[in-house]
Design a protein around this motif. Structure first.
Motif, PDB file in Angstrom:
ATOM      1  N   GLU A  76       5.544  23.265 -18.798  1.00 18.43           N
ATOM      2  CA  GLU A  76       4.320  23.789 -19.407  1.00 18.43           C
ATOM      3  C   GLU A  76       3.120  23.719 -18.471  1.00 18.43           C
ATOM      4  O   GLU A  76       2.245  24.599 -18.482  1.00 18.43           O
ATOM      5  CB  GLU A  76       4.012  23.028 -20.702  1.00 18.43           C
ATOM      6  N   TYR A  77       3.054  22.670 -17.645  1.00 22.52           N
ATOM      7  CA  TYR A  77       1.922  22.538 -16.729  1.00 22.52           C
ATOM      8  C   TYR A  77       1.888  23.708 -15.747  1.00 22.52           C
ATOM      9  O   TYR A  77       0.835  24.329 -15.536  1.00 22.52           O
ATOM     10  CB  TYR A  77       2.018  21.211 -15.985  1.00 22.52           C
ATOM     11  N   ALA A  78       3.037  24.009 -15.156  1.00 21.18           N
ATOM     12  CA  ALA A  78       3.094  25.135 -14.222  1.00 21.18           C
ATOM     13  C   ALA A  78       2.733  26.439 -14.923  1.00 21.18           C
ATOM     14  O   ALA A  78       2.046  27.294 -14.353  1.00 21.18           O
ATOM     15  CB  ALA A  78       4.493  25.233 -13.603  1.00 21.18           C
ATOM     16  N   THR A  79       3.177  26.579 -16.173  1.00 27.13           N
ATOM     17  CA  THR A  79       2.849  27.784 -16.945  1.00 27.13           C
ATOM     18  C   THR A  79       1.355  27.898 -17.172  1.00 27.13           C
ATOM     19  O   THR A  79       0.756  28.966 -17.016  1.00 27.13           O
ATOM     20  CB  THR A  79       3.578  27.765 -18.302  1.00 27.13           C
ATOM     21  N   LEU A  80       0.722  26.787 -17.516  1.00 28.71           N
ATOM     22  CA  LEU A  80      -0.716  26.786 -17.736  1.00 28.71           C
ATOM     23  C   LEU A  80      -1.469  27.195 -16.474  1.00 28.71           C
ATOM     24  O   LEU A  80      -2.430  27.979 -16.530  1.00 28.71           O
ATOM     25  CB  LEU A  80      -1.167  25.386 -18.179  1.00 28.71           C
ATOM     26  N   VAL A  81      -1.043  26.667 -15.322  1.00 25.32           N
ATOM     27  CA  VAL A  81      -1.731  26.968 -14.074  1.00 25.32           C
ATOM     28  C   VAL A  81      -1.489  28.408 -13.652  1.00 25.32           C
ATOM     29  O   VAL A  81      -2.429  29.147 -13.316  1.00 25.32           O
ATOM     30  CB  VAL A  81      -1.279  25.993 -12.961  1.00 25.32           C
ATOM     31  N   GLU A  82      -0.231  28.828 -13.672  1.00 24.65           N
ATOM     32  CA  GLU A  82       0.113  30.166 -13.191  1.00 24.65           C
ATOM     33  C   GLU A  82      -0.502  31.263 -14.056  1.00 24.65           C
ATOM     34  O   GLU A  82      -0.869  32.333 -13.557  1.00 24.65           O
ATOM     35  CB  GLU A  82       1.634  30.314 -13.149  1.00 24.65           C
ATOM     36  N   ALA A  83      -0.628  31.024 -15.355  1.00 25.24           N
ATOM     37  CA  ALA A  83      -1.204  32.022 -16.252  1.00 25.24           C
ATOM     38  C   ALA A  83      -2.733  31.969 -16.291  1.00 25.24           C
ATOM     39  O   ALA A  83      -3.356  32.770 -16.993  1.00 25.24           O
ATOM     40  CB  ALA A  83      -0.646  31.836 -17.664  1.00 25.24           C
ATOM     41  N   GLY A  84      -3.323  31.039 -15.560  1.00 27.28           N
ATOM     42  CA  GLY A  84      -4.779  30.957 -15.518  1.00 27.28           C
ATOM     43  C   GLY A  84      -5.404  30.502 -16.818  1.00 27.28           C
ATOM     44  O   GLY A  84      -6.535  30.898 -17.144  1.00 27.28           O
ATOM     45  N   HIS A  85      -4.706  29.630 -17.573  1.00 22.50           N
ATOM     46  CA  HIS A  85      -5.239  29.198 -18.864  1.00 22.50           C
ATOM     47  C   HIS A  85      -6.497  28.340 -18.716  1.00 22.50           C
ATOM     48  O   HIS A  85      -7.338  28.313 -19.624  1.00 22.50           O
ATOM     49  CB  HIS A  85      -4.172  28.420 -19.639  1.00 22.50           C
TER      50      HIS A  85
END
Length: 461
Positions: A216-225
């Protein structure tokens, strides 16, 4: 300095208590590294004892807050065996401060600037002998520190921003950057999505061995959340935390939305506004004041140039991993409950349970909790009641300290590479806030114990 009584064995003890006990047992000669009561200064522990004597990176069993008997004995032995070296360090520090005064140097905190250099001098040369060689070495160190910090001081910042033409140019750059800040997609729904993903990541953080597994952390960063969440603050998004009494910014600004940054002319640690309300001067003032190694910072002109753009960026940060850490920190902050009120909040995670459990074991928190449920919650003249109030809204102090720490990393180009690194910062801030509250309670109790006892006057018939 008298040796304190021996501590009980067979129980887990706070690492800070073990350090304090061992330090006091070293005897006299450590006054310049100790507080009025004989305990090591906070900076002594942070800059000398932990990184140079204990070295937790090489001894991970000593990196935890509570130590078993074997680990406590190991830590105690390390400090006691370093006694002569620490006394020599204290003597070098006294000499360097005297040399600093003689040279007329006033910039920077001497403890931040010299503590580790004094330990190096003590390791290489032993105690200063009082001869010409020791004086020359002290002068060389003081001048070297002053040279490496040149251009990276509060005085240099004040001088740089005193130029009228430069101030006008910077103000124009701030206005332009601020006007263009809202270009991009509508962020409100994405802010809620970021909060939901943050909850899953925090569940992994609080579960031993899982912080390196959660995607989830990588997803948050990559999606620019993190950026989207920052834009939501500009758009005055509501309901992010599922609580109507909490603003989305959690006290990072005193306004409904962050105001446009100003250039500023001065700053004081006692009157600093909320993080997102600070001027360029105030933002960089904190960085320069708190930096132990200012030589790692760029010179003031470059610092100011970068900060102009950073102050108008989402959440006042450039790096996306650090913005995501603000989202994670906010999600953790809204579930902090040191008093154990049990009030319903947005679902608590394993990280919340770990932090809240640690906090509730604090004696100062137990005292504050008794005050909140007491029919007479103000028995000590209001001092402790005010501290209890801080525990009713712990998210405010937490978010303020977290942002400052992340801002310092942003200035140094130090992103958080993975969830484990992010959790180390989030948990470290929680511990720091808890320790700060403990110190305030102890200070208040000392002040109250010295206050004269008031004798009740007899009632009239």
């Amino acid at each position: 300095m008298p040796t304190p009584p021996s501590q009980p064995t067979g129980v887990r003890r706070p690492r800070a208590m073990v350090i304090d006990h061992a330090w006091r047992g070293l005897g006299p000669g450590l006054e310049s590294l100790s507080g009025p009561g004989g305990a090591p200064l906070t900076r002594t522990v942070k800059l000398i004892v932990l990184p140079l004597v204990v070295r937790p990176a090489l001894r991970p069993e000593l990196a935890v807050d509570f130590l078993g008997p074997a680990e406590a004995a190991c830590l105690d032995g390390l400090i006691r065996r370093s006694g002569a070296l620490l006394v020599a360090t204290a003597q070098w520090f006294t000499l360097l401060k005297r040399t600093r005064r003689a040279l007329g140097i006033v910039a920077g905190n001497p403890q931040d600037l010299y503590f580790q250099r004094c330990f190096e001098l003590a390791t290489e040369h032993g105690a200063p002998s009082g001869d010409v060689d020791a004086t020359d070495r002290a002068r060389a160190v003081v001048e070297d520190v002053a040279d490496t910090a040149d251009g990276r001081t509060v005085e240099a910042l004040k001088g740089y921003l005193s130029d009228a033409a430069r101030r006008a140019r910077l103000d124009g750059e701030l206005a332009t950057a601020w006007e263009s800040r809202l270009s991009g997609p509508a962020p409100s729904s994405d802010a809620s999505a970021a909060v939901d993903l943050a909850a899953v990541a925090l569940d992994a953080c609080g579960t031993p061995g899982r912080s390196g597994e959660a995607p989830e952390y990588a997803t948050l960063v990559e999606a620019g959340h993190g950026e989207l969440f920052g834009r939501a603050l500009w758009a005055h998004a509501g309901g992010v935390w599922r609580r109507g009494d909490l603003p989305a910014h959690l006290g990072l600004t005193a306004h409904q939305v962050p105001p446009r940054p100003q250039v500023g002319r001065g700053a004081s640690t006692a009157t600093l506004p909320a993080p997102l309300d600070r001027t360029l001067f105030e933002r960089l003032f904190v960085v320069l004041q708190s930096s132990a190694r200012r030589e790692e910072l760029p010179p003031v002109p470059e610092l100011v140039g970068r900060e102009t753009g950073r102050s108008c960026a989402p959440l006042g940060l450039h790096d996306e991993s650090l913005r995501v850490a603000v989202v994670l920190g906010g999600r953790l902050a809204v579930g902090l409950d040191p008093l154990g009120t049990g009030e319903p909040v947005l679902g608590r995670t394993a990280a919340h349970r770990a932090v809240n459990s640690r906090w509730r074991r604090e004696a100062s928190v137990l005292r504050a909790r008794r005050m909140t449920v007491s029919p007479h919650p103000d028995p000590d003249g209001g001092v402790l009641d005010a501290l209890a109030q801080d525990l009713r809204t712990p998210w405010a102090a937490y978010m303020r300290r977290l942002w400052v720490r992340l801002h310092g990393r942003d200035v140094r180009d130090a992103p958080l590479e993975d969830l484990a690194a992010a959790w180390a910062v989030l948990d470290g801030v929680a511990r720091s806030v808890m320790m700060d509250h403990r110190a305030k309670v102890r200070s208040a109790l000392r002040a109250l114990s010295k206050a004269p006892t008031r004798v009740a006057e007899p009632r009239s018939a």
